[in-house]
Design a protein around this motif. Structure first.
Motif, PDB file in Angstrom:
ATOM      1  N   ASP A   3      10.423   5.807 -11.792  1.00 33.45           N
ATOM      2  CA  ASP A   3      10.238   4.390 -11.504  1.00 33.45           C
ATOM      3  C   ASP A   3      11.083   3.538 -12.425  1.00 33.45           C
ATOM      4  OD1 ASP A   3       8.497   5.043  -9.562  1.00 33.45           O
ATOM      5  OD2 ASP A   3       6.711   4.866 -10.814  1.00 33.45           O
ATOM      6  N   ASN A 352       8.330   0.803  -2.321  1.00 36.00           N
ATOM      7  CA  ASN A 352       7.460   0.602  -3.491  1.00 36.00           C
ATOM      8  C   ASN A 352       7.065  -0.851  -3.712  1.00 36.00           C
ATOM      9  OD1 ASN A 352       9.174  -0.691  -5.837  1.00 36.00           O
ATOM     10  ND2 ASN A 352      10.489   0.846  -4.921  1.00 36.00           N
ATOM     11  N   ASN A 356       0.950  -2.767  -4.906  1.00 42.26           N
ATOM     12  CA  ASN A 356       0.681  -3.296  -6.240  1.00 42.26           C
ATOM     13  C   ASN A 356       1.159  -2.287  -7.279  1.00 42.26           C
ATOM     14  OD1 ASN A 356      -0.691  -3.961  -8.748  1.00 42.26           O
ATOM     15  ND2 ASN A 356      -1.939  -5.371  -7.528  1.00 42.26           N
ATOM     16  N   GLU A 357       1.858  -2.775  -8.297  1.00 46.69           N
ATOM     17  CA  GLU A 357       2.429  -1.880  -9.307  1.00 46.69           C
ATOM     18  C   GLU A 357       1.366  -1.028  -9.992  1.00 46.69           C
ATOM     19  OE1 GLU A 357       5.597  -2.068 -13.041  1.00 46.69           O
ATOM     20  OE2 GLU A 357       5.157  -3.858 -11.838  1.00 46.69           O
ATOM     21  N   LYS A 358       0.157  -1.555 -10.122  1.00 43.82           N
ATOM     22  CA  LYS A 358      -0.926  -0.798 -10.756  1.00 43.82           C
ATOM     23  C   LYS A 358      -1.320   0.425  -9.921  1.00 43.82           C
ATOM     24  CE  LYS A 358      -2.979  -4.847 -13.032  1.00 43.82           C
ATOM     25  NZ  LYS A 358      -4.202  -5.708 -13.154  1.00 43.82           N
ATOM     26  N   ASN A 359      -1.060   0.351  -8.626  1.00 40.56           N
ATOM     27  CA  ASN A 359      -1.446   1.447  -7.733  1.00 40.56           C
ATOM     28  C   ASN A 359      -0.278   2.379  -7.394  1.00 40.56           C
ATOM     29  OD1 ASN A 359      -4.056   0.337  -7.555  1.00 40.56           O
ATOM     30  ND2 ASN A 359      -3.419  -1.028  -5.886  1.00 40.56           N
ATOM     31  N   HIS A 360       0.862   2.208  -8.063  1.00 40.05           N
ATOM     32  CA  HIS A 360       2.043   3.013  -7.736  1.00 40.05           C
ATOM     33  C   HIS A 360       1.789   4.502  -7.906  1.00 40.05           C
ATOM     34  CE1 HIS A 360       5.573  -0.076  -7.780  1.00 40.05           C
ATOM     35  NE2 HIS A 360       4.674  -0.317  -6.843  1.00 40.05           N
ATOM     36  N   ASN A 361       1.092   4.877  -8.964  1.00 40.74           N
ATOM     37  CA  ASN A 361       0.886   6.304  -9.231  1.00 40.74           C
ATOM     38  C   ASN A 361       0.058   6.967  -8.130  1.00 40.74           C
ATOM     39  OD1 ASN A 361       1.068   8.709 -10.872  1.00 40.74           O
ATOM     40  ND2 ASN A 361      -1.092   8.380 -11.363  1.00 40.74           N
ATOM     41  N   THR A 363      -0.546   5.838  -5.194  1.00 39.88           N
ATOM     42  CA  THR A 363       0.152   5.712  -3.918  1.00 39.88           C
ATOM     43  C   THR A 363       1.174   6.826  -3.748  1.00 39.88           C
ATOM     44  OG1 THR A 363      -0.101   3.303  -3.989  1.00 39.88           O
ATOM     45  CG2 THR A 363       1.535   4.191  -2.460  1.00 39.88           C
TER      46      THR A 363
END
Length: 457
Positions: A3, A352, A356-361, A363
């Motif tokens: 990322d 991506n 939401n960046e907090k949910n990237h992992n 996801t």
């Protein structure tokens, strides 16, 4: 690429087309090159070593295709096969050279740390002659879609190959009658875990182990090939109708263009990728040499009875032969991570921003798991995918491996194409060869699909 890398790519938009156009004369452009060295801004902590890059590049080109080289020589003849395996190897190496070199120059022009395959194509058109600039987005999307189609399809074939190898050995030795789909289901399990690896550096041990397995398999295969009398009384040149299948097999098997830019971008010292000896040259000399040896002597040993994978010609029930088949399956399993990494990085870069960046992992975990399960489902539904993948390979690898690099270099250098425009002439010839390979390979693959369907009926 992680990322972190994606965020660096996003920052490339800071340097706009107007910024570049304000520096159009050669002197200023040369000064810009002196002021900015993209290699100095590479990740020195998470970046791959030169040895790791070599392992990845070898693994990217040494897949299931090398097992089909004896069949390729059957479709070419001994002399024709040897000569044109070397020629195709040289052409593929040259095309990778011009792609990487162009990408590195564009990085200097645009003051960007690194660019992927599609981004390089986009920037070259964006910064090129005015008539080509509207095509920049198309160039990027075409390369991205072609890479995803090719590598996702190949990932399905990898599952089928792994499952088939275990199916043949275990069913024969243990007198079982398990369906191939059971083995595909078992294959999906390790693929789910390997498919979660998002860093090329973390994939280095897998590539290294895969390369070791392949070397052992080559040793065993060579033992069986030379353990009996070799019959050199084979056709030196095959029938004209068989030649397209040879080129389709060799180009698809040898061309690892999709792994090149991710590997180069991940290196701590990318200046060691090109040059002499350089990572690329060492890898391709090794690959072409192994392809030529396995193809030539495999065909000499087994003749017209050679099968699509040379390991299938090894004796059934013998411990050494079984070990070769299982080790090759394990090598392909370890390769799955690299094969899966490339299209997922492309897909994630495209979508991506929608999460939401907090949910990237989480996801990414769900996305990768879903794709692996879908791939397993396709493999189970159609266990004989090889003819269809050959078609995809004939279309996209001819374009991605030869045509696109030639066009990219032409657009970037235009109108400075060397004395007597020799680079333009060279790239036109390469483009024509790519189109011919596409047409001939596609026609041969479609004919093979029709024959398979007819035989099943």
């Amino acid at each position: 690429m992680t990322d972190n890398t994606s965020s660096k790519e996003k920052s490339s938009s800071v340097f706009t087309l107007n910024d570049f156009n304000s520096k159009t004369n050669l002197t200023e452009k040369g000064q810009l090159h002196d002021d900015y060295n993209p290699f100095e801004h590479r990740d020195q902590v998470k970046g791959s070593s030169t040895g790791g890059a070599l392992a990845h590049l070898l693994k990217g080109s040494l897949g299931t295709g090398i097992l089909a080289m004896p069949m390729a020589f059957y479709n070419a003849g001994l002399v024709f096969g040897m000569v044109f395996t070397l020629i195709v190897g040289i052409l593929c190496t040259h095309c990778v050279h011009i792609l990487v070199r162009t990408s590195q120059q564009v990085c200097k022009d645009t003051r960007v740390t690194s660019l992927g395959f599609a981004e390089t194509a986009e920037k070259v058109f964006e910064l090129g002659p005015k008539p080509f600039r509207p095509w920049s987005n198309f160039a990027k999307q075409f390369v991205d879609c072609a890479l995803m189609a090719t590598y996702y399809a190949a990932a399905c074939v990898y599952m089928v190959f792994i499952a088939t190898s275990f199916h043949d050995v275990i069913n024969f030795d243990l007198k079982l009658d398990w369906d191939i789909r059971i083995y595909i289901a078992f294959t999906v399990i390790p693929c789910l875990f390997i498919g979660q690896i998002r860093s090329l550096k973390l994939l280095v041990p897998f590539s290294t182990l895969a390369n070791i397995c392949i070397v052992v398999v080559f040793g065993i295969t060579l033992y069986y090939m030379f353990n009996d009398t070799l019959d050199f009384d084979r056709p030196l040149v095959a029938k004209v109708t068989q030649i397209p299948l040879f080129f389709a097999t060799v180009i698809f098997a040898m061309e690892g263009i999709g792994a090149v830019m991710p590997v180069e971008n991940s290196m701590k010292k990318p200046q060691q990728f090109l040059g002499c000896p350089g990572v690329l040259n060492i890898a391709m000399i090794t690959v072409v040499g192994l392809y030529a040896i396995i193809g030539f002597f495999g065909y000499v040993r087994y003749g017209p009875g050679v099968r699509g994978s040379i390991t299938l010609n090894l004796e059934k029930g013998e411990a050494l032969a079984d070990a070769a088949k299982l080790l090759m399956a394990i090598a392909i399993l370890f390769t799955y991570g690299l094969q899966f990494y490339i299209p997922n990085e492309i897909l994630w870069r495209k979508i991506n921003h929608k999460f939401n960046e907090k949910n990237h992992n989480i996801t990414q975990i769900l996305l990768r798991s879903g794709i692996v399960l879908i791939s397993g489902g396709i493999a189970a539904a159609i266990p004989n995918l090889e003819p269809f993948i050959s078609l995809v390979g004939a279309i996209f690898f001819s374009l991605l491996g030869i045509f696109v690099p030639s066009v990219v270099e032409t657009v970037y250098l235009w109108p400075n194409m060397g004395r007597f425009n020799w680079k333009l002439v060279k790239n036109i010839i390469l483009s024509i060869l790519a189109i011919l390979a596409l047409i001939a390979g596609s026609a041969a693959s479609i004919q093979e699909i029709i024959q398979d369907e007819t035989n099943e009926d």
